[in-house]
Design a protein around this motif. Sequence first.
Motif, mmCIF file in Angstrom:
data_model
loop_
_atom_site.group_PDB
_atom_site.id
_atom_site.type_symbol
_atom_site.label_atom_id
_atom_site.label_comp_id
_atom_site.label_asym_id
_atom_site.label_seq_id
_atom_site.Cartn_x
_atom_site.Cartn_y
_atom_site.Cartn_z
ATOM 1 N N SER A 118 0.842 -1.201 0.000
ATOM 2 C CA SER A 118 0.000 0.000 0.000
ATOM 3 C C SER A 118 0.879 1.255 0.000
ATOM 4 O O SER A 118 0.867 2.047 0.946
ATOM 5 C CB SER A 118 -0.913 -0.027 1.228
ATOM 6 N N PRO A 119 1.666 1.463 -1.052
ATOM 7 C CA PRO A 119 2.691 2.513 -1.029
ATOM 8 C C PRO A 119 2.182 3.944 -0.966
ATOM 9 O O PRO A 119 2.843 4.812 -0.398
ATOM 10 C CB PRO A 119 3.472 2.278 -2.317
ATOM 11 N N LEU A 120 1.020 4.200 -1.522
ATOM 12 C CA LEU A 120 0.544 5.576 -1.625
ATOM 13 C C LEU A 120 0.424 6.248 -0.265
ATOM 14 O O LEU A 120 0.819 7.402 -0.096
ATOM 15 C CB LEU A 120 -0.794 5.615 -2.368
ATOM 16 N N GLN A 121 -0.076 5.547 0.730
ATOM 17 C CA GLN A 121 -0.252 6.163 2.049
ATOM 18 C C GLN A 121 1.101 6.511 2.692
ATOM 19 O O GLN A 121 1.193 7.453 3.464
ATOM 20 C CB GLN A 121 -1.084 5.275 2.958
ATOM 21 N N TYR A 122 2.144 5.785 2.365
ATOM 22 C CA TYR A 122 3.474 6.082 2.915
ATOM 23 C C TYR A 122 4.145 7.215 2.140
ATOM 24 O O TYR A 122 4.762 8.103 2.738
ATOM 25 C CB TYR A 122 4.348 4.825 2.903
ATOM 26 N N ILE A 123 4.018 7.180 0.821
ATOM 27 C CA ILE A 123 4.622 8.239 0.009
ATOM 28 C C ILE A 123 3.967 9.584 0.304
ATOM 29 O O ILE A 123 4.637 10.612 0.384
ATOM 30 C CB ILE A 123 4.511 7.906 -1.496
ATOM 31 N N ASN A 124 2.650 9.599 0.472
ATOM 32 C CA ASN A 124 1.917 10.848 0.719
ATOM 33 C C ASN A 124 1.908 11.270 2.189
ATOM 34 O O ASN A 124 1.350 12.319 2.517
ATOM 35 C CB ASN A 124 0.468 10.722 0.235
ATOM 36 N N ALA A 125 2.471 10.497 3.073
ATOM 37 C CA ALA A 125 2.336 10.727 4.520
ATOM 38 C C ALA A 125 2.748 12.130 4.963
ATOM 39 O O ALA A 125 2.082 12.734 5.801
ATOM 40 C CB ALA A 125 3.124 9.684 5.294
ATOM 41 N N GLN A 126 3.824 12.667 4.423
ATOM 42 C CA GLN A 126 4.276 13.976 4.908
ATOM 43 C C GLN A 126 3.360 15.113 4.490
ATOM 44 O O GLN A 126 3.424 16.204 5.047
ATOM 45 C CB GLN A 126 5.718 14.252 4.480
ATOM 46 N N TRP A 127 2.478 14.874 3.532
ATOM 47 C CA TRP A 127 1.560 15.917 3.078
ATOM 48 C C TRP A 127 0.167 15.788 3.681
ATOM 49 O O TRP A 127 -0.655 16.665 3.511
ATOM 50 C CB TRP A 127 1.450 15.904 1.560
ATOM 51 N N GLU A 128 -0.135 14.678 4.314
ATOM 52 C CA GLU A 128 -1.476 14.432 4.830
ATOM 53 C C GLU A 128 -1.560 14.716 6.321
ATOM 54 O O GLU A 128 -0.757 14.206 7.099
ATOM 55 C CB GLU A 128 -1.891 12.983 4.540
ATOM 56 N N SER A 129 -2.543 15.495 6.720
ATOM 57 C CA SER A 129 -2.675 15.846 8.134
ATOM 58 C C SER A 129 -3.058 14.639 8.987
ATOM 59 O O SER A 129 -2.656 14.545 10.136
ATOM 60 C CB SER A 129 -3.701 16.975 8.316
ATOM 61 N N GLN A 130 -3.814 13.707 8.448
ATOM 62 C CA GLN A 130 -4.165 12.483 9.163
ATOM 63 C C GLN A 130 -3.335 11.332 8.588
ATOM 64 O O GLN A 130 -3.849 10.384 8.042
ATOM 65 C CB GLN A 130 -5.668 12.192 9.025
ATOM 66 N N SER A 131 -2.046 11.421 8.739
ATOM 67 C CA SER A 131 -1.108 10.463 8.178
ATOM 68 C C SER A 131 -1.082 9.171 9.001
ATOM 69 O O SER A 131 -1.394 9.162 10.189
ATOM 70 C CB SER A 131 0.288 11.102 8.174
ATOM 71 N N ILE A 132 -0.641 8.097 8.356
ATOM 72 C CA ILE A 132 -0.434 6.843 9.080
ATOM 73 C C ILE A 132 0.866 6.883 9.877
ATOM 74 O O ILE A 132 1.097 6.050 10.721
ATOM 75 C CB ILE A 132 -0.416 5.635 8.130
ATOM 76 N N GLY A 133 1.690 7.870 9.587
ATOM 77 C CA GLY A 133 2.956 8.009 10.296
ATOM 78 C C GLY A 133 2.814 8.909 11.507
ATOM 79 O O GLY A 133 1.743 9.411 11.823
ATOM 80 N N GLN A 134 3.940 9.092 12.173
ATOM 81 C CA GLN A 134 3.992 10.003 13.312
ATOM 82 C C GLN A 134 5.324 10.728 13.307
ATOM 83 O O GLN A 134 6.292 10.248 12.726
ATOM 84 C CB GLN A 134 3.769 9.240 14.610
ATOM 85 N N PRO A 135 5.385 11.910 13.916
ATOM 86 C CA PRO A 135 6.631 12.674 13.912
ATOM 87 C C PRO A 135 7.727 11.935 14.679
ATOM 88 O O PRO A 135 7.469 11.326 15.716
ATOM 89 C CB PRO A 135 6.285 13.975 14.622
ATOM 90 N N LEU A 136 8.923 11.979 14.137
ATOM 91 C CA LEU A 136 10.073 11.415 14.834
ATOM 92 C C LEU A 136 10.640 12.474 15.770
ATOM 93 O O LEU A 136 10.943 13.581 15.331
ATOM 94 C CB LEU A 136 11.144 10.970 13.851
ATOM 95 N N ILE A 137 10.739 12.157 17.042
ATOM 96 C CA ILE A 137 11.378 13.036 18.020
ATOM 97 C C ILE A 137 12.856 12.615 18.052
ATOM 98 O O ILE A 137 13.166 11.504 18.484
ATOM 99 C CB ILE A 137 10.753 12.874 19.424
ATOM 100 N N PRO A 138 13.764 13.452 17.586
ATOM 101 C CA PRO A 138 15.156 13.016 17.407
ATOM 102 C C PRO A 138 15.998 12.928 18.676
ATOM 103 O O PRO A 138 17.015 12.237 18.696
ATOM 104 C CB PRO A 138 15.727 14.063 16.453
ATOM 105 N N TRP A 139 15.602 13.646 19.713
ATOM 106 C CA TRP A 139 16.410 13.608 20.931
ATOM 107 C C TRP A 139 15.930 12.477 21.817
ATOM 108 O O TRP A 139 14.757 12.139 21.799
ATOM 109 C CB TRP A 139 16.357 14.968 21.647
ATOM 110 N N PRO A 140 16.752 11.853 22.587
ATOM 111 C CA PRO A 140 18.207 12.003 22.690
ATOM 112 C C PRO A 140 18.975 11.093 21.751
ATOM 113 O O PRO A 140 20.208 11.089 21.768
ATOM 114 C CB PRO A 140 18.476 11.599 24.136
ATOM 115 N N GLN A 141 18.306 10.302 20.904
ATOM 116 C CA GLN A 141 18.983 9.313 20.073
ATOM 117 C C GLN A 141 19.949 9.919 19.057
ATOM 118 O O GLN A 141 21.012 9.363 18.815
ATOM 119 C CB GLN A 141 17.955 8.442 19.346
ATOM 120 N N PHE A 142 19.582 11.044 18.468
ATOM 121 C CA PHE A 142 20.397 11.621 17.410
ATOM 122 C C PHE A 142 21.044 12.914 17.884
ATOM 123 O O PHE A 142 20.446 13.675 18.643
ATOM 124 C CB PHE A 142 19.540 11.845 16.162
#
Length: 150
Positions: A118-142
């Motif tokens: 189901s690639p479309l939902q992943y490719i479009n994730a950064q543009w969709e307000s109700q994305s299947i993804g979630q923001p990556l919190i970079p601290w403290p790992q990076f």
Amino acid sequence: MITLPDDLTDFLSAKRQLEYAVHECECGQVILLPLGKHELGEVWVDGQSLHDVASDPNKGIEGYYAVPVVNLVESCDGYTPEHILSWIPDSDLYISWDCDHWAITMFPSVTWRQIADSPLQYINAQWESQSIGQPLIPWPQFPFKKGRPF
């Protein structure tokens, strides 16, 4: 040489590409890098872009979080192709990087097989307000780096 996840390696070994309704994709047709062309790179996260999600421990300091990633996209029709889909090896995590806002949408516990199904939902994730993804919190790992990367 980069060692990719097995299901991604199998997909690319078969010289497959993602199949989806291109007209519904924000960036058009995405072409994946062929096997053997992947390199470890870096994307940047601006902690201020996460103000609605978490409080940046480096708030007020000019800088960014450096995240080591492997870009999976060679080209696309309507957007800068780098890191529309990427993989963080140390975290075994697929992501999409928004190069305009320096933000990462991550897909925890997602396999390449799920993305390919189901690639479309992943490719479009950064543009969709109700994305299947979630923001990556970079601290403290990076690491936080002062200044700008360029």
